[in-house]
Design an enzyme around this catalytic site. Sequence first.
Site, short mmCIF file in Angstrom:
data_model
loop_
_atom_site.label_atom_id
_atom_site.label_comp_id
_atom_site.label_asym_id
_atom_site.label_seq_id
_atom_site.Cartn_x
_atom_site.Cartn_y
_atom_site.Cartn_z
N GLU A 169 -6.58 58.81 -16.81
CA GLU A 169 -5.16 59.02 -16.47
C GLU A 169 -4.62 57.97 -15.50
OE1 GLU A 169 -4.92 63.16 -15.30
OE2 GLU A 169 -5.36 63.84 -17.34
N ASN A 210 -9.48 56.98 -20.61
CA ASN A 210 -9.00 58.23 -21.21
C ASN A 210 -7.62 58.57 -20.63
OD1 ASN A 210 -9.81 60.64 -22.77
ND2 ASN A 210 -9.85 61.73 -20.80
N HIS A 246 -3.66 66.91 -25.61
CA HIS A 246 -3.19 68.25 -25.22
C HIS A 246 -1.79 68.43 -25.85
CE1 HIS A 246 -6.51 68.94 -22.52
NE2 HIS A 246 -6.30 67.77 -21.94
N GLU A 274 -9.82 65.74 -25.73
CA GLU A 274 -9.53 67.03 -25.07
C GLU A 274 -8.56 67.86 -25.90
OE1 GLU A 274 -8.37 66.47 -20.97
OE2 GLU A 274 -9.78 64.83 -20.67
N ASP A 276 -6.32 70.35 -27.59
CA ASP A 276 -5.88 71.74 -27.69
C ASP A 276 -4.42 71.71 -28.13
OD1 ASP A 276 -4.64 71.06 -25.23
OD2 ASP A 276 -5.94 72.36 -24.05
C1 XIL Z 1 -8.94 70.61 -16.46
C2 XIL Z 1 -9.93 71.74 -16.59
O1 XIL Z 1 -9.91 72.22 -17.91
C3 XIL Z 1 -9.62 72.86 -15.62
O2 XIL Z 1 -10.66 73.82 -15.61
C4 XIL Z 1 -9.44 72.31 -14.20
O3 XIL Z 1 -9.01 73.34 -13.36
C5 XIL Z 1 -8.44 71.19 -14.22
O4 XIL Z 1 -8.82 70.19 -15.13
N1 XIL Z 1 -7.09 66.25 -18.30
C6 XIL Z 1 -8.41 66.06 -18.01
C7 XIL Z 1 -9.29 67.23 -17.77
O5 XIL Z 1 -8.89 64.93 -18.05
O6 XIL Z 1 -10.31 66.93 -16.85
C8 XIL Z 1 -8.51 68.42 -17.31
O7 XIL Z 1 -9.39 69.53 -17.24
C9 XIL Z 1 -7.36 68.69 -18.25
C10 XIL Z 1 -6.42 67.53 -18.27
#
Ligand code: XIL
Length: 490
Positions: A169, A210, A246, A274, A276
């Site tokens: 990020e 990432n 996401h 990641e 979802d």
């Molecule tokens: C999130 C986790 O899923 C949570 O449990 C935690 O509280 C916060 O982080 N981007 C990322 C991940 O790179 O590490 C994050 O994970 C979600 C967003």
Amino acid sequence: MRQLFTRRAVRLRNAAVAVTVLASTALGAALLPGAAQAADTPLRDLAAAKGVYVGNAVAGGKLSGTPAYAAIAGAQFNSLTPENAMKWGSVESTRGSLNWAEADQIVAFAQAHNQQVRGHTLVWHSQNPNWLTNGGFSATELNTILQQHIAAEAGRYAGKIYAWDVLNELFNEDGTYRTSVWYPALGTGFIANSLNWARQADPAAKLYINDYNVEGIGAKSDALYNLVKSLKAQGAPIDGVGLQAHFILGQVPSTLQANIQRFADLGVDVAITELDIRMQTPSTDAKLTQQAADYTTVVKACLAVSRCKGITGWDISDADSWVPSVFSGYGAATLYDEGYQPKPAYRAVATALGGSTTSPSPTATASPSPTATATPTTTATPTATATPTGGTGGCSATYSVPNQWNTGFSGNVVVACAAGSSLSNWKVSWDFGAGQQLTQAWNATCTQTGTRVTCTNAAWNGTVGSGGSTSFGFNANWSGSNPVPAVTLG
Ligand code: XIL
């Protein structure tokens, strides 16, 4: 928003593995709602046949404490990403005091399941320890601290990590660099430096950058594209780009595949890291159908580009998902519902990975059990329990099969003690009566000699307190029949 998030209380209903406690030598069968998927080929096998991996984010506490979660994590995925365990704030909340317990546990689970691990993440603006964020360090000090962190963490897991999200990020939405503990204090030099330090510490790991909202073509992904291009031009060790993905229901970017392709054309791998797909809750059939279509779109986009190496989902089930605690009013973002039953999106991913869309043939999937009263073709889930004799009175081991497919199955054993009883270490054994062959185990050390399987506790779960329980899981092969064994504790 992407600060240190407090997770909501986790609501878990272990319906998929509800354990029937029976008299000491009894055998029984239970029908599970929605267990039809139990006969399906696991996603990991489908993905492997397509030349990609399919992974998920996991938490150590749930791998050891939530049997349905552990069974799905072990059986369905061939890659795991520690959800939080490898973040700096997790491993070094106190400066100089390193805690690798959960990360070690996840790596051990992955190894026991023949899974690869995506390391996540070495350099980020979020979930850092307070001593780092608020330390008032000079640029020189920060540089040294960062170098030491990467050397320690990537070094500890060297040879065990398939890919590291070295940097996470880096960008704002408009493509400018995000202000963090690293930037602008260290300029942009920390990016190539971090990649080089990671390469030195673990030469075998693929090194990724990432980010989120970089899945489609736009200002932010352009910035990432230009960074990767310039790192390649400098000869910095950049191997891949992670697209977090996401997503919001119905909003998978139309340029996803083209964007994956343009990164691949730069000469780097790409992964969906990641995934979802959240919706406004409550879910409806129409939303779940749309979600299934959206998951299909993502899988197909990855499969269409040969350098897209795999897809990682973010959290096993809707009960585990980070979404509701962070995106108010949204949820239901994963492949499994809160009872660990597969959703239409699970079926869609399986189908997109080449899985059969029809029910498997009964002969290939019959799950006979000595006392089964019904004759389901796919849904009999045997459970058996044995109360030990000897010095462990009041504690018992209970065997169940949460998941079974045409050639294999996942087993789960719960070791539980009634109030007033406890164990400081344990051993569970049984005989496989129909040629079943153990292939892997997690949260226990298991060996099979002939028909005899013997499992002893892992380092972290030997103690079962009064009124407490722990569990372990295993995968095994079967053919013909898969009768329930009587298990012995002690
Ligand atoms: C999130 C986790 O899923 C949570 O449990 C935690 O509280 C916060 O982080 N981007 C990322 C991940 O790179 O590490 C994050 O994970 C979600 C967003």
